[in-house]
Enzyme design. Sequence first.
Site: not given
Ligand code: NOJ
Length: 581
Positions: A222, A294
């Site tokens: 993440d 990500e």
């Molecule tokens: C990216 C995640 O996909 C999202 O859903 C989240 O709010 C943020 N990172 C914080 O963890």
Amino acid sequence: MKVLLVLLLIVTVKSQTENELDWWESGNFYQIYPRSYMDSDGDGIGDLQGIKSKLDYVKSLGMDGVWLSPIYKSPQADFGYDISDYRDINEDYGTLEDFQEVLDKCNEIGLKLILDFVPNHSSDEHDWFQKSEARVPGYEDFYIWRDGKIDPYTNLLVPPTNWISFFRYSAWRWSNIRQQFYLHQFHYKQPDLNYRDAKLVQEMKNILTYWMTKGVAGFRIDIIVCLYEKMFSNGTFPDEPVGNPNCGFNDHCYLDHIYTQDQDETFDMAYQWRELLDEFKETFGGFTRIMMTESYSSVEKAQRFYGNGTRKGSYVPFNFEIIKNMNKESTAKDYKRTIDSWLDPMPAGVLANWVVGNHDQHRVASRLGVQKGDLINIMVQTLPGIAITYMGEELVMTNVHVSWNDTLDPQACNTNDPINYESSSRDPARTPFPWDSSKNGGFSTADKTWLPAGDLYKTVNVQFQEQAQNSHLKIFRKLTTVRKQNVFRRGDYHGVLTNNENVYAYSRNYGDQYAVIILNFSKNTETVNVLNAFENSIPTQMKIYTSSLASGLGDDTTVNTSSVKVDSNIGVVLLSTNINI
Ligand code: NOJ
Ligand code: MG
């Protein structure tokens, strides 16, 4: 005899090289948002037993791996992306035993399980945070704490920098207990962890090992871009410059995030995690444990996660270029340019990947046009590399409207705007999964589900699409089936624009296998001469393998590649007649 031996040798050598693809290479991945997939106990919240009961469905989609959004213990301020215990399961979802059952079932049916790893921040209810806030020795620097500044005009104590949270307003929050500010790049209940603390770094690695020991096949990492912030040698941080003055000054997009994202140390940490995953395999054997990262940054920065030449990094640095750049108006040329923008600079020896939606974006069919739903699935499944599908894309789901009163996403709630909140809200893509047309789409027997199921399930659901003679779901399955052919697993890719740049077509070729994909992004019907567009390098006759639901084209019909009629918004997959499925 001799001839036979030589033949045998050739066949063995060929099948040996053909077996070389690892499980994740050209893999097909499915993302489940656990809160909304299937509720087994009637509390209106999806759970692990629910997921377990639907894994056969996931497998039937032709998936190799399934990625679960966070299932860990969490107060759910950001629906699981705020973790209070990285080694335990949230009680809404079940227990560690339920998790083991999910994993066992995955192993039994041949699905690899990928967990979401949220390294940038924990929950403020994590015991580390409470210790850090109380300055318990060893934990003082687990988070990013700083003194405030005195504003010379107001004489008031203000945060140490101008940094803004992704969810709006200052990224710093005052702690009365510690008498300092802490950084939170997201919700104030998601304090940022400090990767300049060696003990924290080791703790996070131990957590990865803990889940690998249980048997998971890897991690989706993440918001990896935010791990480090630029710091001066005296420990202070710089303000960020204004990036987009058209954004409100409380909005994340107002600043240019040159100091809070993509710092050099962040890439180094990604490579360290890769080393940990690879060492685990070396020590304990078995399959490759992968990482998916990500990053919504530029292609150049996202691809830096692949590795740096000497050190390896992410197996799947998510390619968000289609999400970032395409909309309902995008043309064939826009799509081709966007796809090439990822393929062209890709370093040698890595694989591409294609992501068109996830739990943070409005439904792909709502963003890019519901008429293009099948076309997009055709594209994702037939481009070279790895395909990632967010649950519901196989049904061409659209957004489900969630009223302001029912809205729960903190990103939407923080707009404080009951009229315009929906463009910021992630809830429309997080609603309960539609299994059938019964109450709550068969997701839950509860009278109230955590987010409303809306009305969409009455017309778009799994059962209906299973029973229909043809459906988005059936087309999707045909695509994932053909994808297992070498022409898609290993074939080369050659893309062209044709018909006055109204049509984007690409050929895939491996040995004597050919596939041609025709995507008509224009508003008109086009008669496409792909034979000419590919300079006679494809067969003159091919068969239609599958096409968009509304195409009017029958599967298995043979067409002359010099003249294929394709309606507006339609995608078509042609195969050479020597491929039999
Ligand atoms: C990216 C995640 O996909 C999202 O859903 C989240 O709010 C943020 N990172 C914080 O963890
Ligand atoms: Mg439940």
